[in-house]
Design an enzyme around this catalytic site. Structure first.
Site, PDB file in Angstrom:
ATOM      1  N   ASP A  46       0.635  -1.235   0.068  1.00  0.00           N
ATOM      2  CA  ASP A  46      -0.220   0.073   0.222  1.00  0.00           C
ATOM      3  C   ASP A  46       0.895   1.117   0.239  1.00  0.00           C
ATOM      4  O   ASP A  46       2.536   1.883   0.163  1.00  0.00           O
ATOM      5  CB  ASP A  46      -0.499  -0.147   1.200  1.00  0.00           C
ATOM      6  CG  ASP A  46      -1.716   0.752   1.121  1.00  0.00           C
ATOM      7  OD1 ASP A  46      -2.435   1.828   0.980  1.00  0.00           O
ATOM      8  OD2 ASP A  46      -3.386  -0.740   1.147  1.00  0.00           O
ATOM      9  N   ASP A  77       4.599   1.204  -3.789  1.00  0.00           N
ATOM     10  CA  ASP A  77       3.172   1.635  -5.618  1.00  0.00           C
ATOM     11  C   ASP A  77       3.457   0.794  -6.548  1.00  0.00           C
ATOM     12  O   ASP A  77       3.566   0.870  -7.444  1.00  0.00           O
ATOM     13  CB  ASP A  77       4.070   3.415  -5.753  1.00  0.00           C
ATOM     14  CG  ASP A  77       2.945   4.201  -6.875  1.00  0.00           C
ATOM     15  OD1 ASP A  77       2.031   2.865  -7.268  1.00  0.00           O
ATOM     16  OD2 ASP A  77       2.874   5.102  -7.452  1.00  0.00           O
ATOM     17  N   VAL A  78       1.512   0.425  -6.157  1.00  0.00           N
ATOM     18  CA  VAL A  78       1.629  -0.711  -7.353  1.00  0.00           C
ATOM     19  C   VAL A  78       1.611  -0.256  -8.674  1.00  0.00           C
ATOM     20  O   VAL A  78       1.503  -1.251  -9.820  1.00  0.00           O
ATOM     21  CB  VAL A  78       0.643  -1.917  -7.387  1.00  0.00           C
ATOM     22  CG1 VAL A  78       0.403  -2.705  -5.740  1.00  0.00           C
ATOM     23  CG2 VAL A  78      -0.918  -0.963  -6.975  1.00  0.00           C
ATOM     24  N   SER A 156     -16.079  -3.390  -9.951  1.00  0.00           N
ATOM     25  CA  SER A 156     -17.075  -2.445  -9.572  1.00  0.00           C
ATOM     26  C   SER A 156     -18.509  -2.904 -10.134  1.00  0.00           C
ATOM     27  O   SER A 156     -17.999  -3.345 -11.191  1.00  0.00           O
ATOM     28  CB  SER A 156     -16.831  -2.015  -9.266  1.00  0.00           C
ATOM     29  OG  SER A 156     -17.788  -0.562 -10.214  1.00  0.00           O
ATOM     30  N   TYR A 169     -13.662   6.077 -14.377  1.00  0.00           N
ATOM     31  CA  TYR A 169     -13.428   5.119 -13.386  1.00  0.00           C
ATOM     32  C   TYR A 169     -14.562   3.988 -14.069  1.00  0.00           C
ATOM     33  O   TYR A 169     -13.702   2.841 -14.003  1.00  0.00           O
ATOM     34  CB  TYR A 169     -14.387   5.101 -12.019  1.00  0.00           C
ATOM     35  CG  TYR A 169     -14.391   4.673 -11.482  1.00  0.00           C
ATOM     36  CD1 TYR A 169     -13.107   3.879 -10.005  1.00  0.00           C
ATOM     37  CD2 TYR A 169     -15.507   3.838 -10.755  1.00  0.00           C
ATOM     38  CE1 TYR A 169     -13.648   3.271  -9.341  1.00  0.00           C
ATOM     39  CE2 TYR A 169     -16.048   2.397  -9.806  1.00  0.00           C
ATOM     40  CZ  TYR A 169     -14.904   2.048  -9.024  1.00  0.00           C
ATOM     41  OH  TYR A 169     -14.563   1.450  -7.643  1.00  0.00           O
ATOM     42  N   LYS A 173     -12.580  -0.010 -14.375  1.00  0.00           N
ATOM     43  CA  LYS A 173     -12.779  -1.024 -14.092  1.00  0.00           C
ATOM     44  C   LYS A 173     -13.400  -2.189 -15.264  1.00  0.00           C
ATOM     45  O   LYS A 173     -13.571  -3.243 -15.106  1.00  0.00           O
ATOM     46  CB  LYS A 173     -14.257  -1.251 -13.523  1.00  0.00           C
ATOM     47  CG  LYS A 173     -12.910  -0.120 -11.615  1.00  0.00           C
ATOM     48  CD  LYS A 173     -12.957  -0.467 -11.084  1.00  0.00           C
ATOM     49  CE  LYS A 173     -12.503  -0.379  -9.843  1.00  0.00           C
ATOM     50  NZ  LYS A 173     -10.681  -0.921  -8.698  1.00  0.00           N
ATOM     51  N   THR A 204     -16.515   2.690   2.480  1.00  0.00           N
ATOM     52  CA  THR A 204     -14.888   2.758   2.775  1.00  0.00           C
ATOM     53  C   THR A 204     -15.071   4.146   3.535  1.00  0.00           C
ATOM     54  O   THR A 204     -15.498   5.290   2.878  1.00  0.00           O
ATOM     55  CB  THR A 204     -14.381   1.715   1.926  1.00  0.00           C
ATOM     56  OG1 THR A 204     -14.352   2.068   1.025  1.00  0.00           O
ATOM     57  CG2 THR A 204     -14.499   0.172   1.774  1.00  0.00           C
TER      58      THR A 204
HETATM   59  P1  NDP Z   1      -9.582   2.804   0.130  1.00  0.00           P
HETATM   60  O1  NDP Z   1      -9.402   4.302  -1.010  1.00  0.00           O
HETATM   61  O2  NDP Z   1     -10.364   2.628   1.225  1.00  0.00           O
HETATM   62  O3  NDP Z   1      -8.359   2.193  -0.227  1.00  0.00           O
HETATM   63  C1  NDP Z   1      -7.449   1.635  -1.237  1.00  0.00           C
HETATM   64  C2  NDP Z   1      -6.432   1.478  -0.578  1.00  0.00           C
HETATM   65  O4  NDP Z   1      -5.762   1.580  -1.715  1.00  0.00           O
HETATM   66  C3  NDP Z   1      -5.701   2.810   0.165  1.00  0.00           C
HETATM   67  O5  NDP Z   1      -4.359   2.956   0.894  1.00  0.00           O
HETATM   68  C4  NDP Z   1      -4.817   3.386  -1.331  1.00  0.00           C
HETATM   69  O6  NDP Z   1      -3.521   4.408  -0.211  1.00  0.00           O
HETATM   70  C5  NDP Z   1      -4.582   2.403  -1.629  1.00  0.00           C
HETATM   71  N1  NDP Z   1      -3.693   2.520  -2.861  1.00  0.00           N
HETATM   72  C6  NDP Z   1      -4.347   3.250  -3.921  1.00  0.00           C
HETATM   73  N2  NDP Z   1      -3.298   3.307  -5.111  1.00  0.00           N
HETATM   74  C7  NDP Z   1      -2.467   2.655  -4.526  1.00  0.00           C
HETATM   75  C8  NDP Z   1      -0.891   2.397  -5.498  1.00  0.00           C
HETATM   76  N3  NDP Z   1      -0.843   2.975  -7.221  1.00  0.00           N
HETATM   77  N4  NDP Z   1      -0.016   1.529  -4.849  1.00  0.00           N
HETATM   78  C9  NDP Z   1      -0.784   0.679  -3.615  1.00  0.00           C
HETATM   79  N5  NDP Z   1      -1.266   1.072  -2.883  1.00  0.00           N
HETATM   80  C10 NDP Z   1      -2.279   1.938  -3.349  1.00  0.00           C
HETATM   81  O7  NDP Z   1     -10.880   2.270  -0.989  1.00  0.00           O
HETATM   82  P2  NDP Z   1     -11.927   1.326  -0.651  1.00  0.00           P
HETATM   83  O8  NDP Z   1     -11.988  -0.250   0.235  1.00  0.00           O
HETATM   84  O9  NDP Z   1     -13.099   1.201  -0.846  1.00  0.00           O
HETATM   85  O10 NDP Z   1     -11.865   0.092  -1.678  1.00  0.00           O
HETATM   86  C11 NDP Z   1     -10.826  -1.035  -2.591  1.00  0.00           C
HETATM   87  C12 NDP Z   1     -11.032  -1.032  -3.998  1.00  0.00           C
HETATM   88  O11 NDP Z   1     -12.499  -1.631  -4.154  1.00  0.00           O
HETATM   89  C13 NDP Z   1     -10.979  -0.118  -5.442  1.00  0.00           C
HETATM   90  O12 NDP Z   1     -10.262  -0.976  -6.625  1.00  0.00           O
HETATM   91  C14 NDP Z   1     -12.413   0.071  -5.460  1.00  0.00           C
HETATM   92  O13 NDP Z   1     -12.150   0.720  -6.544  1.00  0.00           O
HETATM   93  C15 NDP Z   1     -13.064  -0.528  -5.502  1.00  0.00           C
HETATM   94  N6  NDP Z   1     -14.832  -0.783  -5.120  1.00  0.00           N
HETATM   95  C16 NDP Z   1     -14.559  -0.197  -3.906  1.00  0.00           C
HETATM   96  C17 NDP Z   1     -15.944   0.150  -3.675  1.00  0.00           C
HETATM   97  C18 NDP Z   1     -16.619   0.915  -2.202  1.00  0.00           C
HETATM   98  O14 NDP Z   1     -18.145   1.112  -2.195  1.00  0.00           O
HETATM   99  N7  NDP Z   1     -15.816   0.784  -1.925  1.00  0.00           N
HETATM  100  C19 NDP Z   1     -17.195  -0.347  -4.625  1.00  0.00           C
HETATM  101  C20 NDP Z   1     -16.461  -1.345  -5.823  1.00  0.00           C
HETATM  102  C21 NDP Z   1     -15.574  -1.350  -6.165  1.00  0.00           C
HETATM  103  P3  NDP Z   1      -3.897   6.310  -0.253  1.00  0.00           P
HETATM  104  O15 NDP Z   1      -4.764   5.995   0.637  1.00  0.00           O
HETATM  105  O16 NDP Z   1      -2.298   5.963  -0.349  1.00  0.00           O
HETATM  106  O17 NDP Z   1      -4.633   6.341  -1.365  1.00  0.00           O
END
Ligand code: NDP
Length: 269
Positions: A46, A77-78, A156, A169, A173, A204
């Site tokens: 992360d 960073d992925v 998503s 977005y 997806k 979230t």
């Molecule tokens: P959050 O933003 O709560 O968590 C995502 C995490 O991913 C954060 O800690 C973020 O770090 C990290 N992250 C972002 N970019 C990178 C990167 N380049 N390298 C490493 N880590 C990274 O998101 P959610 O838990 O809500 O979502 C998780 C996944 O589920 C996402 O793909 C989202 O699109 C998908 N999703 C979520 C939905 C929802 O309702 N919550 C619905 C549908 C899909 P940082 O804080 O630094 O950005």
């Protein structure tokens, strides 16, 4: 299921080495927690160091955690291929090959399709689509030579049904679901399964920010109104399905996209 000598039932992911991107918070963190409960060694990658630093301490005291499991957090960073390659190399050296990859890291970025710049487009697609390929590319050599492995991509509901204002977005997806299908066919012969899940509204920080920034102050109430189950989802409810799909219990599931949307995708209006 028969309990083992220590009285614990076998976990779905016993002895698996599970790599979760975006594993420090939200849905990713829930996947980390459920994987640990199911007996896996887990690596969370992360960019959120603050959330990541809270991960090991919180987990160490978790009654849910299976005995003997390990959790690593690493700032990666992925979208950076060399950083991902370095992390996977270190995991292989210290723990063994990654057997389960969960491509969860993602950003909800919405922009005007006319004024959005090429750089902004590339930034969104780098995280929401390209990173899944970058991570898969690093773990697949070991999976294919072992003849087993599982990849789960977090897509998503917007991959199939969307609403205005979700550009690009929804496009990214949709690409991730196509990536899932295509990769599943290319690596199935080597015993590797590839699936995606498509969550609806899951509570979230990302969804809270979305409602907070929405121009309509009633956006959250209106979203709740159309939920067939009358509520938003919990990250754990996504994690349970992801861990099932990742596990041998889902051994004949590949190339699939599973909705986890409380029935929202079943609605016509
Ligand atoms: P959050 O933003 O709560 O968590 C995502 C995490 O991913 C954060 O800690 C973020 O770090 C990290 N992250 C972002 N970019 C990178 C990167 N380049 N390298 C490493 N880590 C990274 O998101 P959610 O838990 O809500 O979502 C998780 C996944 O589920 C996402 O793909 C989202 O699109 C998908 N999703 C979520 C939905 C929802 O309702 N919550 C619905 C549908 C899909 P940082 O804080 O630094 O950005």
């Amino acid at each position: 299921m028969r309990p083992s000598e220590n009285g614990r039932c076998p976990g779905r992911l016993d002895n698996e080495i599970v790599l979760v991107t975006g594993g420090a918070r939200g849905i990713g963190r829930a996947i980390v927690e459920v994987s640990l409960r199911e007996g896996a060694h887990v690596i969370a990658l992360d960019t959120d160091d603050e959330a990541g630093s809270r991960l090991p301490a919180a987990m160490a005291t978790s009654a849910d955690r299976a005995p003997g499991t390990q959790l690593w957090f690493r700032h990666v960073d992925v979208t950076d291929e060399s950083a991902v390659a370095g992390a996977v190399r270190d995991v292989e050296h210290d723990l063994g090959p990654v057997t389960v990859l969960v491509n969860n890291a993602g950003r909800n970025v919405y922009a005007d399709p006319i004024t959005m710049t090429e750089h902004e487009w590339d930034t969104v697609f780098a995280v929401d689509l390209k990173a899944a390929w970058i991570c898969a590319k690093q773990v697949l050599p070991a999976m294919t030579s072992a003849g087993r492995g599982s990849i789960v991509n977090i897509a998503s509901l917007h991959a199939t049904l969307t609403i205005p204002g979700m550009f690009p977005y929804a496009a990214a997806k949709s690409g991730l679901v196509g990536f899932t299908r295509s990769l599943a066919l290319d690596v199935g012969h080597a015993g590797v399964r590839v699936n995606s899940v498509s969550p609806g509204y899951i509570r979230t920080a990302l969804v809270d920010e979305y409602f907070a920034q929405h121009p309509d102050p009633d956006a959250e109430a209106r979203a709740l109104d159309v939920q067939p189950l009358g509520r938003l989802g919990d990250p754990r409810e996504v994690a349970e399905v992801v861990c099932f799909l990742a596990s041998p219990a889902a051994g004949y599931v590949t190339g699939a996209d599973w909705p986890i949307d409380g029935g929202l995708g079943a609605r016509f209006a």
